[in-house]
Design an enzyme around this catalytic site. Structure first.
Site, PDB file in Angstrom:
ATOM      1  NE  ARG A  28      -6.352 -10.661   4.622  1.00 34.46           N
ATOM      2  CZ  ARG A  28      -7.439 -10.010   4.169  1.00 34.46           C
ATOM      3  NH1 ARG A  28      -7.481  -8.692   4.217  1.00 34.46           N
ATOM      4  NH2 ARG A  28      -8.468 -10.660   3.706  1.00 34.46           N
ATOM      5  CG  HIS A  78      -9.832  -2.603   1.471  1.00 36.52           C
ATOM      6  ND1 HIS A  78     -10.168  -3.323   2.588  1.00 36.52           N
ATOM      7  CD2 HIS A  78      -8.498  -2.777   1.304  1.00 36.52           C
ATOM      8  CE1 HIS A  78      -9.088  -3.903   3.082  1.00 36.52           C
ATOM      9  NE2 HIS A  78      -8.056  -3.592   2.312  1.00 36.52           N
ATOM     10  CE1 TYR A 122      -4.287  -1.534   0.691  1.00 37.60           C
ATOM     11  CE2 TYR A 122      -2.908  -3.098   1.886  1.00 37.60           C
ATOM     12  CZ  TYR A 122      -4.120  -2.768   1.296  1.00 37.60           C
ATOM     13  OH  TYR A 122      -5.153  -3.667   1.317  1.00 37.60           O
ATOM     14  CE1 TYR A 148      -1.836  -7.096   3.752  1.00 33.62           C
ATOM     15  CE2 TYR A 148      -2.596  -6.619   1.532  1.00 33.62           C
ATOM     16  CZ  TYR A 148      -2.809  -6.619   2.898  1.00 33.62           C
ATOM     17  OH  TYR A 148      -3.986  -6.146   3.418  1.00 33.62           O
ATOM     18  CG  HIS A 169      -7.770  -7.645  -0.041  1.00 34.93           C
ATOM     19  ND1 HIS A 169      -6.571  -8.192   0.363  1.00 34.93           N
ATOM     20  CD2 HIS A 169      -7.923  -6.498   0.696  1.00 34.93           C
ATOM     21  CE1 HIS A 169      -6.031  -7.433   1.290  1.00 34.93           C
ATOM     22  NE2 HIS A 169      -6.813  -6.394   1.501  1.00 34.93           N
TER      23      HIS A 169
END
Length: 243
Positions: free
Chosen positions: A158, A163, A109, A148, A161
């Protein structure tokens, strides 16, 4: 609510995750210790501030280029994510603001607290927004995010994905969820995804490959529909008690 009233179906709670799910370590410390209390909304909560369509920028829904330098684009697998937002009767939810945020193709991110070793992409900001049309349809162009690691059980990852945040007629009306990708092996071993004890509910969070709406030699398409209420409702992580 124990039965349907005037055409509205009762919420199905069996598919909701337990508030305290030890395999997802954060829930042990953060889950509510007392019964939830409903707080009535005030007039200000349900009437404003309202979101105006004209506030959207031309590239807000195109994450491939909306953060890139002129003539550049984000690195990674280029995809389209689209679908419809509907209510419990499959009626379109029109003019709803949808915001998305995600990791880059390497699984990182653009956030100062993300310390994962994957490199940042200077041409990818990882966020976008759009408004549903008259048919409740929305669409984003983006980069497929990477999985990640996260410090939960020592070697937890995870799944890839995206959000999603959906606003109603005012900013106090907000639903949050996340979208996984069909065929991702991490879904079945992720403590967060597996805290949902209903396989059907997990399946509703999984986008399907949609080759019919792909762009040849450019972008694959994935379809992700969102159902706001009723027994077929999408699971929203900030409304586990029901919508």
């Amino acid at each position: 609510m124990s039965r349907a009233i005037r055409g509205f179906s009762p919420r199905q709670y069996d598919g909701q995750p337990e508030m305290n799910y030890p395999d997802y370590r954060s829930t042990v410390l953060r889950h509510p210790k007392h019964r939830l209390v409903a707080v009535p909304q005030t007039l200000a909560d349900v009437t404003g501030p309202a979101f105006g369509d004209m506030a959207l920028g031309e590239l807000d829904s195109d994450l491939i280029v909306n953060y890139a330098s002129p003539g550049q684009s984000a690195i990674g697998e280029r995809i389209i994510v689209h679908g419809r937002v509907v209510d419990e009767a499959s009626r379109p939810v029109q003019h709803a603001l949808i915001e998305v945020w995600q990791a880059n193709a390497g699984g990182r991110y653009r956030h100062k607290n993300d310390s994962y070793l994957a490199p940042l992409d200077p041409n990818f900001g990882g966020c976008g927004r759009c408004v549903t049309d008259e048919d409740g349809h929305y669409q984003f162009r983006t980069i497929r995010p990477g999985p990640y690691p996260w410090p939960n059980g020592g070697n937890d990852w995870r799944p890839a994905h995206i959000h999603f945040s959906i606003f109603g007629s005012g900013f106090a009306q907000r639903l949050i969820t996340q979208m996984y990708f069909e065929g991702d092996p991490h879904i079945h071993i992720c403590p967060i995804a597996q805290s949902i004890n209903d396989a059907r509910a997990v399946d509703q969070l999984t986008a399907r490959l949609d080759m019919a709406n792909s762009v040849p030699m450019d972008l694959r398409s994935f379809r992700f529909d969102l159902v706001l209420r009723g027994p077929g409702s999408t699971m929203f992580e900030n409304k586990l008690e029901g919508n």
